[in-house]
Structures are given as C-alpha cells and as structure tokens.
Design an enzyme around this catalytic site. Structure first.
Site, PDB file in Angstrom:
ATOM      1  N   ILE A  82       0.866  -1.188   0.000  1.00  0.00           N
ATOM      2  CA  ILE A  82       0.000   0.000   0.000  1.00  0.00           C
ATOM      3  C   ILE A  82       0.900   1.233   0.000  1.00  0.00           C
ATOM      4  CG2 ILE A  82      -1.645   1.370   1.360  1.00  0.00           C
ATOM      5  CD1 ILE A  82      -2.483  -1.275   2.736  1.00  0.00           C
ATOM      6  N   HIS A  83       0.778   2.086  -0.993  1.00  0.00           N
ATOM      7  CA  HIS A  83       1.540   3.340  -0.923  1.00  0.00           C
ATOM      8  C   HIS A  83       0.830   4.500  -1.598  1.00  0.00           C
ATOM      9  CE1 HIS A  83       2.602   2.270  -5.049  1.00  0.00           C
ATOM     10  NE2 HIS A  83       2.838   3.553  -5.213  1.00  0.00           N
ATOM     11  N   ARG A  84      -0.275   4.231  -2.287  1.00  0.00           N
ATOM     12  CA  ARG A  84      -0.976   5.259  -3.058  1.00  0.00           C
ATOM     13  C   ARG A  84      -1.487   6.353  -2.105  1.00  0.00           C
ATOM     14  NH1 ARG A  84       0.196   5.382  -8.049  1.00  0.00           N
ATOM     15  NH2 ARG A  84       0.189   3.130  -8.175  1.00  0.00           N
ATOM     16  N   ARG A  89       6.498   6.032   2.892  1.00  0.00           N
ATOM     17  CA  ARG A  89       5.368   6.957   3.099  1.00  0.00           C
ATOM     18  C   ARG A  89       4.305   6.299   3.986  1.00  0.00           C
ATOM     19  NH1 ARG A  89       2.612   8.768  -2.196  1.00  0.00           N
ATOM     20  NH2 ARG A  89       2.465  10.789  -1.228  1.00  0.00           N
TER      21      ARG A  89
END
Ligand code: UD1
Length: 370
Positions: free
Chosen positions: A206-208, A241
């Site tokens: 998950i990074h969006r 992030r």
C-alpha cells in the site's frame, strides 16, 4: 549517432527503463545514451538495492532532489536537469511511467525543443485526483513518440487527439525485466528470512496517496489485512510513506502477529515472493501487471485501474479500499483461485527491442541521419 537521455526517479521507473537502456546499449554504433536519476527515491531499499538487482549500469547523472511537495519536487528536477540537457544536447529524452520525475523531465526537454518519447504512454484511470493521472496526461500531450503497453493506451491517446503516427504498441518493458529475473530469487531462503513457515501466504503493498495518507482508509485496510492474516500469513513490505503514517496511527499492537510487516524488499526477492504467493493485495500499478504474468490472483485496493488488460485477462479484480469487500474477495479468491483467460498482447519479454525499432524508425522519418 543519436544521443538519447533516459531519465528515471522512482522504483517502478527503474524496472521499466533498465531493459530499454540495455537494448539501446547493444547498438553502440547507433546510440549514445546517458542515464539520469532524479533522486525522487533515495532510500537504499527503494533505489540502491533495486538498481543493483536490475543489472542496470551506474547512472551518468544524479540530480539528488529527494522528497518535497509535488511542486518542489517537479521544480527541482526541472532546474537541475536543464543544465545537463543544455550541455549535452541530446536528440531525444526518454521518460517512463507516471511519476513526478516523468513529467518534470518531459517538460524540461520539450521547452528546450528536445523531443520526448514516453514509455508506458496512454494509460488512464480517469481519476484526476491521482497525481499519476495528471502526470500521464500532461506527459503524453508534450511527447513526440508514444510507446503503449496495451490496446487501451492506444485508444485513449487517439480519443485525446494524439496523432496515430506517433503511437507504437510495443508491449510492456516492465514485463521484460520480470521475465528476465523472475527465477533468480531463492524463495525458500526469502521465506525463512521473513519467518513464513506455511506453504500458502499472501503479499500486500500500500503506498498510493489516497490509501496511505487518509487515516480512516488506512485503518480499514490494516484491519482487513490483519483479518486475512489469521487464516494465511500476509507479508507486507511497507513503503516509507505508509510506514510514516502507520507510526502516527500507532496501531501495530492491534494487528495479527501473522501480518508480517517488513521493509521494502529488493526487486529479485519481491518478484520471487509474489510468484510463490496465493494472493496479492495492492494499490500499485506495476504489481497488477506483474501478477497477471506470474498468474497470481491480484486484488487491487482502488476504485479504478489504468491497466484494464490485467482485469480482462482474468487475474485482477479492482475492489476499492473498504474493509468488508476486501475480506470477502480475499476469502473468495483463496477458495476458488483465479483463472487466466489470455496473456496480454505483446507482454512477451521483447518490448524493449520493439522500443529500439520504434526509435530507429522515428529518427529515419523525423531527424538527422545516423
Ligand atoms: C512515487 C510515484 C508513484 C509510484 C511510487 C512507487 C509520484 C507522484 N508518485 O510515489 O506513482 O507508484 O513512487 O514507489 O511520482 N520517501 C522516503 N524515501 C524515498 C522516497 C520517498 O522516505 O526514497 C517518502 C517521503 O516521505 C516522501 C514520500 O515517501 O515524501 C512520498 O514519496 P514520493 O516519491 O513523492 O512518492 P511515492 O509515494 O514514492
């Protein structure tokens, strides 16, 4: 001799550009290439070990921009790249993908009357809240040469009024890297290192922006991964992030111990891990493509995809980011698997060679003689 500058900045761009650079450098009488890295990704696990795995040579130029707001990152790349373009005067600049580095490099070049070739052109999620969608649209509209990975890319460009003569359907250079390196990792050693002792496991990333930086969404996603992990370990290599947001949320203690949170992995280890997985959950674009070829079921944790051929081939389902649907779909996939109906056209490991042919043809028609 044609002078080409290839510009890349973030992890997925390295995977897309490495086989193209290698294919161009096999023609030293025709092309002189310089590789510029913007430094958008600078953590060792997102750039250093990644580049080494891809067997890409050292860069000629490092812009070292690092993190910043979108405006800062874009502006810093432009300001630093301009001098190099001015001094070296390439005939063409090649940019892959949809990152801030892609748009910044394309804009810098085109303002200096240097032609731009966009690799992975034409993809559209039709969601303009995604920074990547803006980067794709803007880059396409200032590029002279559009290399597309799937049929939808061609149609999107034509619908936006881009000339058919600039579009080349070449396939997917990311898959060139995948097919070349997918058997290089030692899965048993990786599983041992990560502490996975079951045969079946899932992988999640998950990074969006819309998933990682909205705390309600991220909490729901983590709850879903944690519940899935109760039945089957879930390996979750965390982008910096997302890691920063998880640290702020402080929810580690509430998660299943079988949700195995690790630092990002190198490319070779990561694709070996995906290839052996029963299920992948992700919001990445590239991983939707890689799972389609590895024949691993993929659940895309977004409301849209710019890569519809991965859905059409039967391996990808786009299911949004809500807790309930993710758990239901994961249970369904674990019970019934997924069935591939066909391979995406031209994802055959030879896209980079077709890019080189496209460049030769372009120079023949538009430019000086070699
Ligand atoms: C970028 C791309 C995205 C791509 C992704 C792959 C844009 C708009 N986004 O997203 O399309 O899918 O790369 O990973 O270009 N950070 C670090 N270390 C790093 C890099 C980033 O700690 O080496 C942190 C910083 O806090 C930074 C944040 O991650 O502010 C976001 O990084 P950035 O490169 O802007 O976007 P990505 O999320 O990596």
């Amino acid at each position: 001799m044609y002078r080409l500058m290839l510009v890349a900045g973030a992890r997925p761009n390295f995977v897309k550009i490495a086989p193209v650079l290698n294919a161009l450098e096999r023609q030293p009488n025709l092309f002189e290439c310089k590789l510029a890295l913007t430094g958008q990704h600078y953590d060792h696990c997102l750039s250093g070990s990644f580049l080494r795995d891809l067997v890409m040579r050292d860069p000629d130029i490092q812009l070292n921009v690092g993190s910043g707001t979108h405006a800062q990152q874009t502006a810093w790349i432009m300001a630093r790249l301009e001098g190099y373009l001015f001094r070296w005067q390439p005939d063409l600049v090649i940019v892959p993908g949809d990152t801030n580095s892609t748009l910044a490099a394309a804009l810098t070049a085109v303002k200096m009357n240097i032609a731009v070739a966009h690799l992975e052109s034409g993809l559209r999620s039709f969601d303009r809240t995604m920074p990547e969608e803006l980067n794709r649209i803007l880059t396409d509209h200032i590029s002279s040469l559009h290399f597309v990975t799937e049929e939808s890319g061609k149609n999107n460009l034509l619908n936006e009024g881009i000339s058919a003569s600039s579009i080349r359907f070449v396939g997917n250079t990311m898959i060139d890297s995948l097919l070349r390196l997918k058997n290089k990792g030692n899965l048993d050693a990786i599983k041992k290192r990560l502490g996975i002792n079951q045969k079946s496991y899932a992988v999640a990333t998950i990074h969006r922006l819309g998933n990682a930086e909205d705390h309600n969404v991220l909490t729901g996603l983590m709850a879903a991964l944690s519940d899935i992990a109760v039945n089957m370990p879930v390996i979750f290599p965390v982008h910096p992030r997302t890691r920063a947001q998880l640290d702020k949320l402080g929810i580690y203690a509430k998660l299943s111990p079988k949700l195995l949170i690790t630092d990002p992995l190198g490319y070779v280890d990561f694709i070996a891990l995906m290839a052996g997985a029963k299920l992948v959950l992700t919001d990445s674009g590239g991983i939707q493509e890689e799972t389609a070829i590895l024949e691993v079921p993929c659940l895309t944790l977004r409301n849209s995809t710019e890569r519809p051929c991965t859905v059409e081939c039967g391996m990808n389902r786009v299911i949004g980011n809500g807790y309930r649907r993710i758990v239901e779909e994961a249970n369904h996939f674990m019970a019934f698997g997924a069935h591939k109906t066909k391979d995406p056209d031209l994802w055959d490991g030879h896209a980079s060679e077709r890019v080189v042919e496209g460049l030769i043809e372009y120079f023949k028609n538009h430019h000086k003689a070699a």
